[in-house]
Design a protein around this motif. Sequence first.
Motif, PDB file in Angstrom:
ATOM      1  N   THR A  33     -12.901  -5.537 -43.291  1.00 48.58           N
ATOM      2  CA  THR A  33     -12.891  -6.724 -44.169  1.00 48.58           C
ATOM      3  C   THR A  33     -14.164  -7.543 -44.019  1.00 48.58           C
ATOM      4  OG1 THR A  33     -11.765  -8.151 -42.562  1.00 48.58           O
ATOM      5  CG2 THR A  33     -10.381  -6.826 -44.021  1.00 48.58           C
ATOM      6  N   GLY A  34     -14.741  -7.520 -42.811  1.00 48.51           N
ATOM      7  CA  GLY A  34     -15.986  -8.263 -42.608  1.00 48.51           C
ATOM      8  C   GLY A  34     -17.091  -7.758 -43.519  1.00 48.51           C
ATOM      9  N   GLN A 105     -12.164 -19.580 -53.234  1.00 46.76           N
ATOM     10  CA  GLN A 105     -12.330 -18.569 -54.276  1.00 46.76           C
ATOM     11  C   GLN A 105     -12.779 -17.237 -53.690  1.00 46.76           C
ATOM     12  OE1 GLN A 105     -11.516 -18.971 -57.573  1.00 46.76           O
ATOM     13  NE2 GLN A 105     -11.818 -16.750 -57.661  1.00 46.76           N
ATOM     14  N   VAL A 106     -13.664 -17.292 -52.686  1.00 50.80           N
ATOM     15  CA  VAL A 106     -14.135 -16.080 -52.014  1.00 50.80           C
ATOM     16  C   VAL A 106     -12.962 -15.391 -51.317  1.00 50.80           C
ATOM     17  CG1 VAL A 106     -15.661 -15.153 -50.220  1.00 50.80           C
ATOM     18  CG2 VAL A 106     -16.466 -17.003 -51.706  1.00 50.80           C
ATOM     19  N   ARG A 107     -12.181 -16.173 -50.578  1.00 51.17           N
ATOM     20  CA  ARG A 107     -11.058 -15.608 -49.829  1.00 51.17           C
ATOM     21  C   ARG A 107     -10.008 -15.021 -50.773  1.00 51.17           C
ATOM     22  NH1 ARG A 107     -11.922 -16.162 -44.941  1.00 51.17           N
ATOM     23  NH2 ARG A 107     -10.028 -15.067 -44.396  1.00 51.17           N
ATOM     24  N   LYS A 108      -9.745 -15.741 -51.859  1.00 46.29           N
ATOM     25  CA  LYS A 108      -8.732 -15.279 -52.807  1.00 46.29           C
ATOM     26  C   LYS A 108      -9.079 -13.887 -53.340  1.00 46.29           C
ATOM     27  CE  LYS A 108      -6.549 -16.585 -57.181  1.00 46.29           C
ATOM     28  NZ  LYS A 108      -6.582 -17.527 -58.327  1.00 46.29           N
ATOM     29  N   ASN A 109     -10.339 -13.705 -53.738  1.00 48.55           N
ATOM     30  CA  ASN A 109     -10.779 -12.421 -54.268  1.00 48.55           C
ATOM     31  C   ASN A 109     -10.662 -11.307 -53.229  1.00 48.55           C
ATOM     32  OD1 ASN A 109     -11.447 -13.979 -56.460  1.00 48.55           O
ATOM     33  ND2 ASN A 109     -13.564 -13.332 -56.583  1.00 48.55           N
ATOM     34  N   MET A 110     -11.138 -11.601 -52.004  1.00 49.69           N
ATOM     35  CA  MET A 110     -11.152 -10.583 -50.958  1.00 49.69           C
ATOM     36  C   MET A 110      -9.749 -10.229 -50.479  1.00 49.69           C
ATOM     37  SD  MET A 110     -14.302  -9.671 -50.545  1.00 49.69           S
ATOM     38  CE  MET A 110     -14.332  -9.849 -52.329  1.00 49.69           C
ATOM     39  N   ALA A 112      -6.919 -10.389 -52.059  1.00 50.27           N
ATOM     40  CA  ALA A 112      -6.211  -9.585 -53.067  1.00 50.27           C
ATOM     41  C   ALA A 112      -6.617  -8.114 -52.966  1.00 50.27           C
ATOM     42  CB  ALA A 112      -6.516 -10.115 -54.467  1.00 50.27           C
ATOM     43  N   LEU A 113      -7.915  -7.863 -52.776  1.00 47.84           N
ATOM     44  CA  LEU A 113      -8.400  -6.492 -52.640  1.00 47.84           C
ATOM     45  C   LEU A 113      -7.879  -5.853 -51.354  1.00 47.84           C
ATOM     46  CD1 LEU A 113     -10.141  -4.112 -53.505  1.00 47.84           C
ATOM     47  CD2 LEU A 113     -12.145  -5.289 -52.581  1.00 47.84           C
ATOM     48  N   GLN A 114      -7.886  -6.630 -50.271  1.00 47.21           N
ATOM     49  CA  GLN A 114      -7.418  -6.106 -48.981  1.00 47.21           C
ATOM     50  C   GLN A 114      -5.932  -5.746 -49.033  1.00 47.21           C
ATOM     51  OE1 GLN A 114      -8.635  -9.394 -46.534  1.00 47.21           O
ATOM     52  NE2 GLN A 114     -10.798  -8.984 -46.971  1.00 47.21           N
ATOM     53  N   LYS A 115      -5.131  -6.593 -49.644  1.00 45.93           N
ATOM     54  CA  LYS A 115      -3.698  -6.326 -49.753  1.00 45.93           C
ATOM     55  C   LYS A 115      -3.438  -5.051 -50.569  1.00 45.93           C
ATOM     56  CE  LYS A 115      -1.793 -11.024 -49.314  1.00 45.93           C
ATOM     57  NZ  LYS A 115      -0.723 -10.783 -48.331  1.00 45.93           N
ATOM     58  N   SER A 116      -4.218  -4.863 -51.636  1.00 43.53           N
ATOM     59  CA  SER A 116      -4.015  -3.675 -52.475  1.00 43.53           C
ATOM     60  C   SER A 116      -4.401  -2.412 -51.719  1.00 43.53           C
ATOM     61  CB  SER A 116      -4.814  -3.794 -53.779  1.00 43.53           C
ATOM     62  OG  SER A 116      -6.202  -3.724 -53.543  1.00 43.53           O
ATOM     63  N   LEU A 117      -5.461  -2.491 -50.898  1.00 42.41           N
ATOM     64  CA  LEU A 117      -5.864  -1.329 -50.099  1.00 42.41           C
ATOM     65  C   LEU A 117      -4.769  -0.961 -49.095  1.00 42.41           C
ATOM     66  CD1 LEU A 117      -9.595  -2.303 -49.417  1.00 42.41           C
ATOM     67  CD2 LEU A 117      -8.843  -0.316 -50.710  1.00 42.41           C
ATOM     68  N   ALA A 118      -4.165  -1.983 -48.471  1.00 43.67           N
ATOM     69  CA  ALA A 118      -3.122  -1.732 -47.470  1.00 43.67           C
ATOM     70  C   ALA A 118      -1.862  -1.171 -48.117  1.00 43.67           C
ATOM     71  CB  ALA A 118      -2.796  -3.021 -46.734  1.00 43.67           C
ATOM     72  N   ARG A 128     -10.508 -11.769 -39.402  1.00 41.32           N
ATOM     73  CA  ARG A 128     -10.184 -13.029 -38.728  1.00 41.32           C
ATOM     74  C   ARG A 128      -8.759 -13.502 -39.026  1.00 41.32           C
ATOM     75  NH1 ARG A 128     -14.775 -11.750 -37.722  1.00 41.32           N
ATOM     76  NH2 ARG A 128     -16.583 -13.089 -37.325  1.00 41.32           N
ATOM     77  N   ASP A 129      -8.218 -13.069 -40.169  1.00 34.93           N
ATOM     78  CA  ASP A 129      -6.911 -13.585 -40.590  1.00 34.93           C
ATOM     79  C   ASP A 129      -5.993 -12.468 -41.084  1.00 34.93           C
ATOM     80  OD1 ASP A 129      -8.263 -12.919 -42.883  1.00 34.93           O
ATOM     81  OD2 ASP A 129      -7.694 -14.711 -44.007  1.00 34.93           O
ATOM     82  N   ILE A 130      -6.161 -11.274 -40.538  1.00 36.94           N
ATOM     83  CA  ILE A 130      -5.393 -10.130 -41.050  1.00 36.94           C
ATOM     84  C   ILE A 130      -3.912 -10.265 -40.669  1.00 36.94           C
ATOM     85  CG2 ILE A 130      -5.244  -7.634 -41.210  1.00 36.94           C
ATOM     86  CD1 ILE A 130      -7.885  -8.928 -42.206  1.00 36.94           C
ATOM     87  N   GLY A 131      -3.645 -10.490 -39.393  1.00 32.30           N
ATOM     88  CA  GLY A 131      -2.260 -10.598 -38.949  1.00 32.30           C
ATOM     89  C   GLY A 131      -1.572 -11.866 -39.402  1.00 32.30           C
ATOM     90  N   THR A 132      -2.339 -12.918 -39.643  1.00 30.63           N
ATOM     91  CA  THR A 132      -1.743 -14.202 -40.020  1.00 30.63           C
ATOM     92  C   THR A 132      -1.596 -14.368 -41.529  1.00 30.63           C
ATOM     93  OG1 THR A 132      -3.955 -15.204 -39.875  1.00 30.63           O
ATOM     94  CG2 THR A 132      -2.514 -15.427 -37.954  1.00 30.63           C
ATOM     95  N   CYS A 133      -2.524 -13.811 -42.313  1.00 34.08           N
ATOM     96  CA  CYS A 133      -2.516 -14.063 -43.766  1.00 34.08           C
ATOM     97  C   CYS A 133      -2.484 -12.799 -44.623  1.00 34.08           C
ATOM     98  CB  CYS A 133      -3.752 -14.875 -44.167  1.00 34.08           C
ATOM     99  SG  CYS A 133      -3.819 -16.497 -43.398  1.00 34.08           S
ATOM    100  N   VAL A 134      -3.361 -11.855 -44.323  1.00 33.00           N
ATOM    101  CA  VAL A 134      -3.501 -10.690 -45.209  1.00 33.00           C
ATOM    102  C   VAL A 134      -2.341  -9.721 -45.049  1.00 33.00           C
ATOM    103  CG1 VAL A 134      -5.005  -8.792 -45.908  1.00 33.00           C
ATOM    104  CG2 VAL A 134      -6.013 -10.929 -45.113  1.00 33.00           C
ATOM    105  N   LEU A 135      -2.026  -9.364 -43.797  1.00 28.48           N
ATOM    106  CA  LEU A 135      -0.935  -8.412 -43.527  1.00 28.48           C
ATOM    107  C   LEU A 135       0.061  -9.019 -42.527  1.00 28.48           C
ATOM    108  CD1 LEU A 135      -2.978  -5.095 -43.076  1.00 28.48           C
ATOM    109  CD2 LEU A 135      -1.857  -5.935 -45.154  1.00 28.48           C
TER     110      LEU A 135
END
Length: 221
Positions: A33-34, A105-110, A112-118, A128-135
């Motif tokens: 994600t970085g 806006q940057v986080r929102k775009n990224m 959404a893409l990360q969630k779709s990949l997972a 930095r926020d995968i376990g808390t926010c993304v997944l």
Amino acid sequence: MGFNVAIDGPAGAGKSTIAKAVARELNLIYVDTGAMYRAVALYMLREGVDLADGEKVAGKCPEAAVTIRYEDGVQVVFLNGENVNAFLRTEEVGEAASVISPIPQVRKNMVALQKSLAAESDCIMDGRDIGTCVLPDARLKIYLTASSDVRARRRYDELTAKGESCDLDKIKADIEDRDYRDMHREESPLRKADDAIVVDTSDMTAEEVIAAVTGLCRSAR
């Protein structure tokens, strides 16, 4: 939902190195994600955008189309159709990514893409926020960390090995500054998820960390 592993932690803790190795070992897709944030930062730098101006960055964000493909098992990051892997690991781009990543806006775009990949595949994702926010529902969450002294020395050795001249004290100061920004930003600050397992790599070799994280993954699967 498939088998997803979330690895969070501060800059220089070795998240990408470990995640890549574990992904190879367990045949998981690795999502850096970085690198995605770095691609947006690279676009802003190329466009001469004032990174301190959140509104300008947000306004330009839709112009930075970031996509990820896997070619021969390697993650390739594309920025507006250009393979930018070779440009993403510089200190300048890393610092810029740290500045723009809290912008909503940057986080929102990224994210959404990360969630779709997972959702598409079994993966290991670091940031930095995968376990808390993304997944937040990841099967396994790991908080990978190390002291700032150790992280600075590793970065110094890495840059020196590439023939770059650098200052250890400045690298440590930059790392501590980045830690502060990451942990105190309003949008998705860096913190350990309540159910994350802490792995402190300060006194471990890369091989030992890979073995430990691989073992945790096998147990969780």
